[in-house]
Scaffold this motif. Structure first.
Motif, PDB file in Angstrom:
ATOM      1  N   LEU A 252       0.827  -1.200   0.000  1.00 53.43           N
ATOM      2  CA  LEU A 252       0.000   0.000   0.000  1.00 53.43           C
ATOM      3  C   LEU A 252       0.863   1.252   0.000  1.00 53.43           C
TER       4      LEU A 252
ATOM      5  N   ALA B 112       0.843   4.061  -2.829  1.00 51.77           N
ATOM      6  CA  ALA B 112       0.381   5.393  -2.459  1.00 51.77           C
ATOM      7  C   ALA B 112       1.438   6.441  -2.778  1.00 51.77           C
TER       8      ALA B 112
ATOM      9  N   VAL C  58       1.700   7.009  -6.611  1.00 49.69           N
ATOM     10  CA  VAL C  58       0.558   7.747  -7.142  1.00 49.69           C
ATOM     11  C   VAL C  58       0.559   9.194  -6.659  1.00 49.69           C
TER      12      VAL C  58
ATOM     13  N   THR D  89      -6.779  13.288   7.760  1.00 53.48           N
ATOM     14  CA  THR D  89      -5.783  12.629   8.614  1.00 53.48           C
ATOM     15  C   THR D  89      -4.445  13.355   8.601  1.00 53.48           C
TER      16      THR D  89
ATOM     17  N   GLN E 216      -6.611  11.661 -12.482  1.00 55.32           N
ATOM     18  CA  GLN E 216      -7.421  10.477 -12.180  1.00 55.32           C
ATOM     19  C   GLN E 216      -7.732   9.711 -13.464  1.00 55.32           C
TER      20      GLN E 216
ATOM     21  N   LEU F 227     -10.100  -0.565  -1.344  1.00 51.38           N
ATOM     22  CA  LEU F 227      -9.918   0.638  -0.539  1.00 51.38           C
ATOM     23  C   LEU F 227     -11.172   0.942   0.277  1.00 51.38           C
TER      24      LEU F 227
ATOM     25  N   VAL G 210     -10.906  -0.986   3.369  1.00 55.21           N
ATOM     26  CA  VAL G 210     -10.011  -0.379   4.349  1.00 55.21           C
ATOM     27  C   VAL G 210     -10.679   0.821   5.004  1.00 55.21           C
ATOM     28  N   GLU G 211     -11.351   1.605   4.193  1.00 55.07           N
ATOM     29  CA  GLU G 211     -12.033   2.785   4.733  1.00 55.07           C
ATOM     30  C   GLU G 211     -13.088   2.382   5.761  1.00 55.07           C
TER      31      GLU G 211
ATOM     32  N   MET H  88     -11.312   1.572   8.855  1.00 58.51           N
ATOM     33  CA  MET H  88     -10.750   2.767   9.477  1.00 58.51           C
ATOM     34  C   MET H  88     -11.732   3.483  10.379  1.00 58.51           C
TER      35      MET H  88
ATOM     36  N   LEU I 167     -13.349  14.595  -3.912  1.00 59.90           N
ATOM     37  CA  LEU I 167     -12.134  14.244  -3.189  1.00 59.90           C
ATOM     38  C   LEU I 167     -12.187  12.821  -2.655  1.00 59.90           C
ATOM     39  N   GLU I 168     -13.356  12.429  -2.182  1.00 57.26           N
ATOM     40  CA  GLU I 168     -13.510  11.110  -1.575  1.00 57.26           C
ATOM     41  C   GLU I 168     -13.231   9.972  -2.553  1.00 57.26           C
ATOM     42  N   SER I 169     -13.288  10.281  -3.832  1.00 55.11           N
ATOM     43  CA  SER I 169     -13.023   9.217  -4.792  1.00 55.11           C
ATOM     44  C   SER I 169     -11.719   9.463  -5.557  1.00 55.11           C
ATOM     45  N   PHE I 170     -10.952  10.425  -5.099  1.00 55.48           N
ATOM     46  CA  PHE I 170      -9.669  10.724  -5.728  1.00 55.48           C
ATOM     47  C   PHE I 170      -8.638   9.704  -5.244  1.00 55.48           C
ATOM     48  N   LEU I 171      -8.085   8.994  -6.182  1.00 58.63           N
ATOM     49  CA  LEU I 171      -7.239   7.855  -5.840  1.00 58.63           C
ATOM     50  C   LEU I 171      -6.027   8.192  -4.962  1.00 58.63           C
ATOM     51  N   PRO I 172      -5.250   9.221  -5.270  1.00 58.66           N
ATOM     52  CA  PRO I 172      -4.108   9.519  -4.394  1.00 58.66           C
ATOM     53  C   PRO I 172      -4.542   9.749  -2.956  1.00 58.66           C
ATOM     54  N   TYR I 173      -5.642  10.446  -2.813  1.00 58.24           N
ATOM     55  CA  TYR I 173      -6.171  10.725  -1.482  1.00 58.24           C
ATOM     56  C   TYR I 173      -6.552   9.432  -0.758  1.00 58.24           C
ATOM     57  N   ARG I 174      -7.294   8.592  -1.432  1.00 55.04           N
ATOM     58  CA  ARG I 174      -7.758   7.353  -0.808  1.00 55.04           C
ATOM     59  C   ARG I 174      -6.599   6.423  -0.493  1.00 55.04           C
ATOM     60  N   LEU I 175      -5.719   6.285  -1.456  1.00 56.14           N
ATOM     61  CA  LEU I 175      -4.580   5.398  -1.242  1.00 56.14           C
ATOM     62  C   LEU I 175      -3.734   5.873  -0.071  1.00 56.14           C
ATOM     63  N   ASN I 176      -3.541   7.161  -0.023  1.00 56.32           N
ATOM     64  CA  ASN I 176      -2.693   7.695   1.015  1.00 56.32           C
ATOM     65  C   ASN I 176      -3.279   7.482   2.410  1.00 56.32           C
ATOM     66  N   ARG I 177      -4.546   7.754   2.521  1.00 55.03           N
ATOM     67  CA  ARG I 177      -5.207   7.531   3.810  1.00 55.03           C
ATOM     68  C   ARG I 177      -5.112   6.069   4.234  1.00 55.03           C
ATOM     69  N   ALA I 178      -5.414   5.201   3.300  1.00 57.92           N
ATOM     70  CA  ALA I 178      -5.402   3.775   3.622  1.00 57.92           C
ATOM     71  C   ALA I 178      -3.991   3.325   4.003  1.00 57.92           C
ATOM     72  N   ALA I 179      -3.008   3.763   3.232  1.00 51.19           N
ATOM     73  CA  ALA I 179      -1.632   3.356   3.491  1.00 51.19           C
ATOM     74  C   ALA I 179      -1.167   3.842   4.854  1.00 51.19           C
ATOM     75  N   GLU I 180      -1.511   5.076   5.152  1.00 46.38           N
ATOM     76  CA  GLU I 180      -1.089   5.637   6.421  1.00 46.38           C
ATOM     77  C   GLU I 180      -1.724   4.884   7.585  1.00 46.38           C
TER      78      GLU I 180
END
Lengths: 152, 152
Positions: A16, A20, A23, A65, A119, A138, A141-142, A145, B8-21
């Motif tokens: 991940l 991340a 990207v 976050t 995107q 994802l 995961v959300e 979370m 924003l909620e479906s923007f991949l960098p954002y989602r990936l980053n949150r999940a990874a963190e």
DNA sequence: GTATATTGGTTGCAATCGTAACTATTGATT
DNA sequence: AATCAATAGTTACGATTGCAACCAATATAC
């Protein structure tokens, strides 16, 4: 408590994180070059812009976050640019209601165009199938979370 | 070049980053508490341990997408702990072949047990379906990544 | 063979980050 | 209402980071 051989390549945090970073960095390069925006600044702008309303710093932090000191500094520099303004809460003066200025809205609009193009590019590189799978994963995961407190 | 409303909620960098963190932080808390390991140190240890052979610092960096200064410092501190040793290449003395010591191997083994347990925990939280989807999606990103140079 | 470019790795330094301590304001307790 | 606890946000400071400049060794060009 038996365990099979560990494989780093299939370790989720590792995978991940790599994905991340990859990207995010490609996109960061774009807004950094064109707008001299840092990551926390973009994230703050995005949180405010996408919510469509004013938010407190704490809300922004929870939403994206980010650590509250990060938010505090990002808010300060966005304020310097006149992209957002603070308004104090009449009832509870601890709160600061943050909202985008017209210039901030404009910047947000331009940046979301950049984001949408990115995107789309990602989608075309990944293909519909993988993108769908990634999104499903994802979402999982959300979901997880929300059942645990986080901070970043 | 039409574009729909940005979300924003479906923007991949954002989602990936949150999940990874989220996923990384929970694990980092464990090895930090029990082994006083930093993230770059754990990543270096993991790269070396999982490869099962000696590696150069550059290889480690490429493998785990870490900046070379990060690797350099992680190698130094792991060396201080006597968890790895350097051996210079006879033919080309620019290279340093890094290998785990027995103590390093032992630490790696313990940490991979921690990691495996964590992975299992993630699986149970996500469920088989979502985990599978996530893995498929990540594989897609990994495939894309190999077609572009990265650094982290 | 000497000059130049390239590569592996380290280090100085400025910028960024996060913890902890702080100010200010409100809420709770008595 | 006076004290204590909790919350929003800022800041001082030590730690971590990454860029750029660097050293050392090898490869390439001439």
């Amino acid at each position: 408590m038996a365990r099979d051989e560990f494989e780093l390549e299939s370790f989720l945090p590792y995978r991940l994180n790599r994905a991340a970073e990859f990207v995010a960095l490609r996109f960061a390069a774009q807004y950094r070059a064109r707008y001299q925006l840092t990551r926390p600044e973009w994230r703050t702008l995005a949180a405010l812009g996408s919510s469509g309303r004013s938010m407190t710093a704490t809300e922004i932090g929870a939403h994206s976050t980010m650590h509250k000191t990060k938010v505090s500094r990002a808010v300060f520099s966005l304020e310097q640019r006149r992209w957002l303004k603070r308004e104090e809460d009449g009832r509870d003066r601890r709160f600061e209601h943050l909202a985008l200025t017209p210039a901030g809205e404009q910047a947000y609009k331009e940046l979301t165009e950049l984001a949408s193009r990115y995107q789309a590019e990602l989608l075309s590189m990944l293909g519909t199938e993988d993108m769908k799978a990634l999104s499903t994963g994802l979402r999982g995961v959300e979901r997880v979370m929300t059942k645990a407190a986080v901070r970043g």
